[in-house]
Design a protein around this motif. Structure first.
Motif, PDB file in Angstrom:
ATOM      1  N   SER A   1      38.832  14.515  31.031  1.00 50.62           N
ATOM      2  CA  SER A   1      37.710  15.230  31.625  1.00 50.62           C
ATOM      3  C   SER A   1      36.520  14.276  31.715  1.00 50.62           C
ATOM      4  O   SER A   1      35.852  14.024  30.702  1.00 50.62           O
ATOM      5  CB  SER A   1      37.337  16.449  30.782  1.00 50.62           C
ATOM      6  OG  SER A   1      36.130  17.002  31.252  1.00 50.62           O
ATOM      7  N   PRO A   2      36.250  13.722  32.890  1.00 51.31           N
ATOM      8  CA  PRO A   2      35.114  12.810  33.026  1.00 51.31           C
ATOM      9  C   PRO A   2      33.777  13.472  32.681  1.00 51.31           C
ATOM     10  O   PRO A   2      32.907  12.849  32.081  1.00 51.31           O
ATOM     11  CB  PRO A   2      35.135  12.401  34.503  1.00 51.31           C
ATOM     12  CG  PRO A   2      36.521  12.677  34.958  1.00 51.31           C
ATOM     13  CD  PRO A   2      36.993  13.849  34.142  1.00 51.31           C
ATOM     14  N   ALA A   3      33.626  14.745  33.033  1.00 49.76           N
ATOM     15  CA  ALA A   3      32.367  15.439  32.772  1.00 49.76           C
ATOM     16  C   ALA A   3      32.074  15.547  31.277  1.00 49.76           C
ATOM     17  O   ALA A   3      30.919  15.487  30.855  1.00 49.76           O
ATOM     18  CB  ALA A   3      32.394  16.834  33.397  1.00 49.76           C
ATOM     19  N   LEU A   4      33.108  15.688  30.467  1.00 47.80           N
ATOM     20  CA  LEU A   4      32.934  15.826  29.022  1.00 47.80           C
ATOM     21  C   LEU A   4      33.203  14.521  28.266  1.00 47.80           C
ATOM     22  O   LEU A   4      33.073  14.471  27.053  1.00 47.80           O
ATOM     23  CB  LEU A   4      33.856  16.923  28.489  1.00 47.80           C
ATOM     24  CG  LEU A   4      33.617  18.316  29.059  1.00 47.80           C
ATOM     25  CD1 LEU A   4      34.669  19.283  28.564  1.00 47.80           C
ATOM     26  CD2 LEU A   4      32.220  18.809  28.717  1.00 47.80           C
ATOM     27  N   SER A   5      33.615  13.486  28.990  1.00 49.57           N
ATOM     28  CA  SER A   5      33.955  12.189  28.388  1.00 49.57           C
ATOM     29  C   SER A   5      34.976  12.327  27.267  1.00 49.57           C
ATOM     30  O   SER A   5      34.835  11.741  26.201  1.00 49.57           O
ATOM     31  CB  SER A   5      32.696  11.493  27.862  1.00 49.57           C
ATOM     32  OG  SER A   5      31.799  11.241  28.904  1.00 49.57           O
ATOM     33  N   ILE A   6      36.011  13.119  27.529  1.00 41.06           N
ATOM     34  CA  ILE A   6      37.051  13.323  26.529  1.00 41.06           C
ATOM     35  C   ILE A   6      38.429  13.124  27.162  1.00 41.06           C
ATOM     36  O   ILE A   6      38.664  13.516  28.301  1.00 41.06           O
ATOM     37  CB  ILE A   6      36.948  14.725  25.881  1.00 41.06           C
ATOM     38  CG1 ILE A   6      37.898  14.851  24.700  1.00 41.06           C
ATOM     39  CG2 ILE A   6      37.193  15.816  26.884  1.00 41.06           C
ATOM     40  CD1 ILE A   6      37.672  16.096  23.853  1.00 41.06           C
ATOM     41  N   THR A   7      39.290  12.482  26.416  1.00 35.85           N
ATOM     42  CA  THR A   7      40.682  12.296  26.813  1.00 35.85           C
ATOM     43  C   THR A   7      41.542  12.966  25.747  1.00 35.85           C
ATOM     44  O   THR A   7      41.282  12.821  24.556  1.00 35.85           O
ATOM     45  CB  THR A   7      41.034  10.805  26.926  1.00 35.85           C
ATOM     46  OG1 THR A   7      40.181  10.201  27.903  1.00 35.85           O
ATOM     47  CG2 THR A   7      42.482  10.601  27.322  1.00 35.85           C
ATOM     48  N   THR A   8      42.545  13.696  26.175  1.00 38.19           N
ATOM     49  CA  THR A   8      43.426  14.390  25.245  1.00 38.19           C
ATOM     50  C   THR A   8      44.861  13.943  25.491  1.00 38.19           C
ATOM     51  O   THR A   8      45.309  13.879  26.633  1.00 38.19           O
ATOM     52  CB  THR A   8      43.319  15.919  25.423  1.00 38.19           C
ATOM     53  OG1 THR A   8      41.972  16.307  25.156  1.00 38.19           O
ATOM     54  CG2 THR A   8      44.256  16.659  24.492  1.00 38.19           C
ATOM     55  N   LEU A   9      45.553  13.628  24.397  1.00 39.06           N
ATOM     56  CA  LEU A   9      46.958  13.278  24.468  1.00 39.06           C
ATOM     57  C   LEU A   9      47.759  14.374  23.770  1.00 39.06           C
ATOM     58  O   LEU A   9      47.571  14.631  22.582  1.00 39.06           O
ATOM     59  CB  LEU A   9      47.234  11.938  23.782  1.00 39.06           C
ATOM     60  CG  LEU A   9      48.706  11.554  23.655  1.00 39.06           C
ATOM     61  CD1 LEU A   9      49.357  11.420  25.021  1.00 39.06           C
ATOM     62  CD2 LEU A   9      48.855  10.278  22.859  1.00 39.06           C
ATOM     63  N   LEU A  10      48.616  15.027  24.537  1.00 36.02           N
ATOM     64  CA  LEU A  10      49.524  16.038  24.008  1.00 36.02           C
ATOM     65  C   LEU A  10      50.901  15.400  23.931  1.00 36.02           C
ATOM     66  O   LEU A  10      51.420  14.913  24.937  1.00 36.02           O
ATOM     67  CB  LEU A  10      49.552  17.267  24.925  1.00 36.02           C
ATOM     68  CG  LEU A  10      50.631  18.312  24.651  1.00 36.02           C
ATOM     69  CD1 LEU A  10      50.474  18.924  23.260  1.00 36.02           C
ATOM     70  CD2 LEU A  10      50.606  19.382  25.730  1.00 36.02           C
ATOM     71  N   SER A  11      51.489  15.353  22.752  1.00 34.65           N
ATOM     72  CA  SER A  11      52.814  14.771  22.547  1.00 34.65           C
ATOM     73  C   SER A  11      53.771  15.865  22.094  1.00 34.65           C
ATOM     74  O   SER A  11      53.509  16.547  21.112  1.00 34.65           O
ATOM     75  CB  SER A  11      52.763  13.687  21.473  1.00 34.65           C
ATOM     76  OG  SER A  11      51.859  12.683  21.833  1.00 34.65           O
ATOM     77  N   LEU A  12      54.861  16.032  22.836  1.00 35.45           N
ATOM     78  CA  LEU A  12      55.897  17.009  22.500  1.00 35.45           C
ATOM     79  C   LEU A  12      57.175  16.256  22.148  1.00 35.45           C
ATOM     80  O   LEU A  12      57.548  15.310  22.838  1.00 35.45           O
ATOM     81  CB  LEU A  12      56.185  17.930  23.686  1.00 35.45           C
ATOM     82  CG  LEU A  12      55.001  18.698  24.250  1.00 35.45           C
ATOM     83  CD1 LEU A  12      55.347  19.276  25.599  1.00 35.45           C
ATOM     84  CD2 LEU A  12      54.618  19.793  23.284  1.00 35.45           C
ATOM     85  N   THR A  13      57.838  16.689  21.084  1.00 38.99           N
ATOM     86  CA  THR A  13      59.095  16.073  20.683  1.00 38.99           C
ATOM     87  C   THR A  13      60.133  17.159  20.465  1.00 38.99           C
ATOM     88  O   THR A  13      59.902  18.095  19.705  1.00 38.99           O
ATOM     89  CB  THR A  13      58.926  15.257  19.383  1.00 38.99           C
ATOM     90  OG1 THR A  13      57.944  14.241  19.612  1.00 38.99           O
ATOM     91  CG2 THR A  13      60.232  14.601  18.964  1.00 38.99           C
ATOM     92  N   ALA A  14      61.264  17.039  21.145  1.00 35.81           N
ATOM     93  CA  ALA A  14      62.380  17.970  20.976  1.00 35.81           C
ATOM     94  C   ALA A  14      63.528  17.234  20.296  1.00 35.81           C
ATOM     95  O   ALA A  14      64.004  16.218  20.800  1.00 35.81           O
ATOM     96  CB  ALA A  14      62.824  18.524  22.322  1.00 35.81           C
ATOM     97  N   ASP A  15      63.931  17.726  19.138  1.00 41.11           N
ATOM     98  CA  ASP A  15      65.045  17.154  18.388  1.00 41.11           C
ATOM     99  C   ASP A  15      66.313  17.895  18.799  1.00 41.11           C
ATOM    100  O   ASP A  15      66.451  19.093  18.561  1.00 41.11           O
ATOM    101  CB  ASP A  15      64.792  17.302  16.886  1.00 41.11           C
ATOM    102  CG  ASP A  15      65.897  16.729  16.034  1.00 41.11           C
ATOM    103  OD1 ASP A  15      66.948  16.334  16.579  1.00 41.11           O
ATOM    104  OD2 ASP A  15      65.721  16.671  14.806  1.00 41.11           O
ATOM    105  N   LEU A  16      67.248  17.179  19.422  1.00 39.19           N
ATOM    106  CA  LEU A  16      68.463  17.789  19.959  1.00 39.19           C
ATOM    107  C   LEU A  16      69.699  17.471  19.117  1.00 39.19           C
ATOM    108  O   LEU A  16      70.822  17.610  19.589  1.00 39.19           O
ATOM    109  CB  LEU A  16      68.693  17.294  21.394  1.00 39.19           C
ATOM    110  CG  LEU A  16      67.516  17.429  22.353  1.00 39.19           C
ATOM    111  CD1 LEU A  16      67.850  16.817  23.699  1.00 39.19           C
ATOM    112  CD2 LEU A  16      67.087  18.866  22.498  1.00 39.19           C
TER     113      LEU A  16
END
Length: 113
Positions: free
Chosen positions: A76-91
């Motif tokens: 979000s450039p307006a809020l100067s924030i970067t978010t990293l969402l990491s999902l892991t599926a163990d199969l």
């Protein structure tokens, strides 16, 4: 004897037209060999042509797949924030276990605003 067997060396051979790469992104810094691709490549196309071979994307994740990791990067450039969402599926078992982490990265401002 295993019911399914991998063609070639699972750590060094090409798979789905991809060469394995050392990654620390999802592996906690352990540098494990992984096959990386854009999620849209696999999800939005029924087949791909790589190295002159037609590959059906529904077989990208198969019975030999142990883990699927998905990284989503939001900014979000307006809020100067970067978010990293990491999902892991163990199969590795009959019951798929999914875990996630969320990291928020704030930009440092120089105070001139």
């Amino acid at each position: 004897q295993r019911l399914y067997a991998c063609r070639g060396n699972r750590r060094t051979s090409r798979y789905f037209g991809l060469t394995p790469e050392k990654s620390t992104w999802f592996t906690g810094g352990s540098g494990v060999s992984v096959y990386s691709d854009y999620l849209t490549t696999i999800m939005k196309h029924r087949s791909l042509v790589r190295d002159g071979e037609v590959l059906h994307t529904e077989s990208f994740v198969n019975t030999l797949t142990e883990t699927v990791n998905v990284g989503v990067l939001l900014h979000s450039p307006a809020l100067s924030i970067t978010t990293l969402l990491s999902l892991t599926a163990d199969l590795t078992s009959a019951k798929v276990e999914v875990t996630y982490t969320i990291q928020h990265l704030l930009a440092l401002r120089d105070g001139s605003e």
